[in-house]
Design a protein around this motif. Structure first.
Motif, PDB file in Angstrom:
ATOM      1  N   SER A  20      71.403  29.172  -2.784  1.00  0.00           N
ATOM      2  CA  SER A  20      71.956  28.302  -1.838  1.00  0.00           C
ATOM      3  C   SER A  20      73.786  28.692  -1.948  1.00  0.00           C
ATOM      4  O   SER A  20      74.202  28.980  -1.149  1.00  0.00           O
ATOM      5  CB  SER A  20      71.778  27.281  -1.696  1.00  0.00           C
ATOM      6  OG  SER A  20      71.865  27.052  -2.988  1.00  0.00           O
ATOM      7  N   GLY A  21      73.945  29.549  -3.187  1.00  0.00           N
ATOM      8  CA  GLY A  21      75.233  29.794  -3.239  1.00  0.00           C
ATOM      9  C   GLY A  21      75.637  30.443  -3.214  1.00  0.00           C
ATOM     10  O   GLY A  21      76.262  30.948  -2.262  1.00  0.00           O
ATOM     11  N   LEU A  24      76.206  29.479   0.825  1.00  0.00           N
ATOM     12  CA  LEU A  24      77.399  29.374   1.155  1.00  0.00           C
ATOM     13  C   LEU A  24      78.350  29.878   1.153  1.00  0.00           C
ATOM     14  O   LEU A  24      79.440  29.980   1.815  1.00  0.00           O
ATOM     15  CB  LEU A  24      77.647  28.336   0.478  1.00  0.00           C
ATOM     16  CG  LEU A  24      76.784  27.093   0.230  1.00  0.00           C
ATOM     17  CD1 LEU A  24      75.912  26.213  -0.526  1.00  0.00           C
ATOM     18  CD2 LEU A  24      76.388  26.427   1.784  1.00  0.00           C
ATOM     19  N   PHE A  27      79.022  32.109   4.104  1.00  0.00           N
ATOM     20  CA  PHE A  27      79.471  31.346   5.197  1.00  0.00           C
ATOM     21  C   PHE A  27      80.764  31.280   5.612  1.00  0.00           C
ATOM     22  O   PHE A  27      81.836  31.274   6.517  1.00  0.00           O
ATOM     23  CB  PHE A  27      78.475  29.746   4.943  1.00  0.00           C
ATOM     24  CG  PHE A  27      79.689  28.637   6.424  1.00  0.00           C
ATOM     25  CD1 PHE A  27      79.360  29.333   7.264  1.00  0.00           C
ATOM     26  CD2 PHE A  27      79.990  27.835   5.473  1.00  0.00           C
ATOM     27  CE1 PHE A  27      79.398  27.750   8.247  1.00  0.00           C
ATOM     28  CE2 PHE A  27      80.771  27.046   6.285  1.00  0.00           C
ATOM     29  CZ  PHE A  27      80.281  27.267   7.635  1.00  0.00           C
ATOM     30  N   LEU A  28      81.637  31.044   4.303  1.00  0.00           N
ATOM     31  CA  LEU A  28      82.884  31.016   4.391  1.00  0.00           C
ATOM     32  C   LEU A  28      84.433  32.019   5.128  1.00  0.00           C
ATOM     33  O   LEU A  28      84.632  31.419   6.263  1.00  0.00           O
ATOM     34  CB  LEU A  28      83.324  31.412   2.542  1.00  0.00           C
ATOM     35  CG  LEU A  28      83.128  29.995   1.831  1.00  0.00           C
ATOM     36  CD1 LEU A  28      83.535  29.856   0.444  1.00  0.00           C
ATOM     37  CD2 LEU A  28      83.590  28.833   1.723  1.00  0.00           C
ATOM     38  N   HIS A  31      84.085  30.204   8.380  1.00  0.00           N
ATOM     39  CA  HIS A  31      85.018  29.077   8.367  1.00  0.00           C
ATOM     40  C   HIS A  31      86.088  28.991   8.479  1.00  0.00           C
ATOM     41  O   HIS A  31      86.832  28.348   9.004  1.00  0.00           O
ATOM     42  CB  HIS A  31      83.940  28.372   7.064  1.00  0.00           C
ATOM     43  CG  HIS A  31      84.241  26.665   7.181  1.00  0.00           C
ATOM     44  ND1 HIS A  31      84.282  25.769   7.878  1.00  0.00           N
ATOM     45  CD2 HIS A  31      85.580  26.482   5.772  1.00  0.00           C
ATOM     46  CE1 HIS A  31      85.201  24.878   7.443  1.00  0.00           C
ATOM     47  NE2 HIS A  31      86.138  25.441   6.513  1.00  0.00           N
ATOM     48  N   LEU A  64      72.783  24.775   7.306  1.00  0.00           N
ATOM     49  CA  LEU A  64      74.202  24.621   6.662  1.00  0.00           C
ATOM     50  C   LEU A  64      73.723  23.338   5.345  1.00  0.00           C
ATOM     51  O   LEU A  64      74.406  22.777   3.975  1.00  0.00           O
ATOM     52  CB  LEU A  64      75.093  24.873   7.472  1.00  0.00           C
ATOM     53  CG  LEU A  64      76.334  24.760   6.082  1.00  0.00           C
ATOM     54  CD1 LEU A  64      76.799  26.286   5.460  1.00  0.00           C
ATOM     55  CD2 LEU A  64      77.956  24.686   6.789  1.00  0.00           C
ATOM     56  N   LEU A  67      71.380  23.222   2.939  1.00  0.00           N
ATOM     57  CA  LEU A  67      72.188  24.338   1.662  1.00  0.00           C
ATOM     58  C   LEU A  67      72.831  23.908   0.698  1.00  0.00           C
ATOM     59  O   LEU A  67      72.787  24.096   0.092  1.00  0.00           O
ATOM     60  CB  LEU A  67      72.553  25.584   2.158  1.00  0.00           C
ATOM     61  CG  LEU A  67      70.842  26.645   3.296  1.00  0.00           C
ATOM     62  CD1 LEU A  67      72.536  27.495   3.674  1.00  0.00           C
ATOM     63  CD2 LEU A  67      70.620  27.466   1.889  1.00  0.00           C
ATOM     64  N   LEU A  68      74.304  22.953   1.236  1.00  0.00           N
ATOM     65  CA  LEU A  68      74.807  22.371   0.319  1.00  0.00           C
ATOM     66  C   LEU A  68      74.146  21.243  -0.142  1.00  0.00           C
ATOM     67  O   LEU A  68      74.505  20.942  -1.396  1.00  0.00           O
ATOM     68  CB  LEU A  68      76.058  22.087   1.574  1.00  0.00           C
ATOM     69  CG  LEU A  68      77.032  22.823   2.540  1.00  0.00           C
ATOM     70  CD1 LEU A  68      77.467  21.921   3.614  1.00  0.00           C
ATOM     71  CD2 LEU A  68      78.245  23.192   1.451  1.00  0.00           C
ATOM     72  N   HIS A  71      72.592  22.640  -3.638  1.00  0.00           N
ATOM     73  CA  HIS A  71      73.550  23.851  -4.733  1.00  0.00           C
ATOM     74  C   HIS A  71      73.981  22.533  -5.235  1.00  0.00           C
ATOM     75  O   HIS A  71      73.745  22.830  -6.067  1.00  0.00           O
ATOM     76  CB  HIS A  71      74.066  24.261  -3.288  1.00  0.00           C
ATOM     77  CG  HIS A  71      74.816  25.404  -4.572  1.00  0.00           C
ATOM     78  ND1 HIS A  71      74.352  26.384  -5.006  1.00  0.00           N
ATOM     79  CD2 HIS A  71      75.974  25.109  -4.486  1.00  0.00           C
ATOM     80  CE1 HIS A  71      75.029  27.391  -5.737  1.00  0.00           C
ATOM     81  NE2 HIS A  71      76.390  26.551  -5.521  1.00  0.00           N
TER      82      HIS A  71
END
Length: 113
Positions: A20-21, A24, A27-28, A31, A64, A67-68, A71
């Motif tokens: 998950s980390g 993420l 994903f940044l 974003h 997402l 996942l957040l 995490h």
């Protein structure tokens, strides 16, 4: 030395936390691209916001959030290990972490839809 099998719930929690980390972190850039479109102008941001109404984007948004939450829950579990030490109820902590992550994702999904 404690050599638990890889099917042990705490090992699976470890994998979920790390994966998950990683997801993420991947994903940044997307974003930041979306934030950059807001700076570039109203038309670009409006186009991006229209795209986010797509059902696939809504599903990705829900994933997402899960996942957040996963995490965060996994990180809290690791912190509890650091400060509280190893407990016999680690499987329970894993189950609570997973349940909390899924609950947050489902609540988000219910709010979004």
């Amino acid at each position: 030395m404690d050599l638990r099998p890889r099917s042990h719930p705490t090992y699976l929690a470890f994998v979920v936390h790390r994966v998950s980390g990683l997801l993420l972190a991947l994903f940044l850039p997307l974003h930041f691209w979306a934030l950059g479109s807001a700076i570039s102008g109203e038309a670009k941001l409006e186009g991006f916001l229209r795209w986010t109404e797509n059902p696939l984007a809504k599903a990705a948004e829900t994933v997402l959030v899960i996942l957040l939450a996963a995490h965060l829950a996994g990180g809290l579990r690791v912190l509890s290990l650091e400060f509280l030490g190893w407990r016999k109820r680690q499987k329970d902590m894993v189950a609570v972490s997973a349940g909390a992550a899924l609950l947050v994702g489902l609540l988000f999904l219910l709010h979004v839809v």
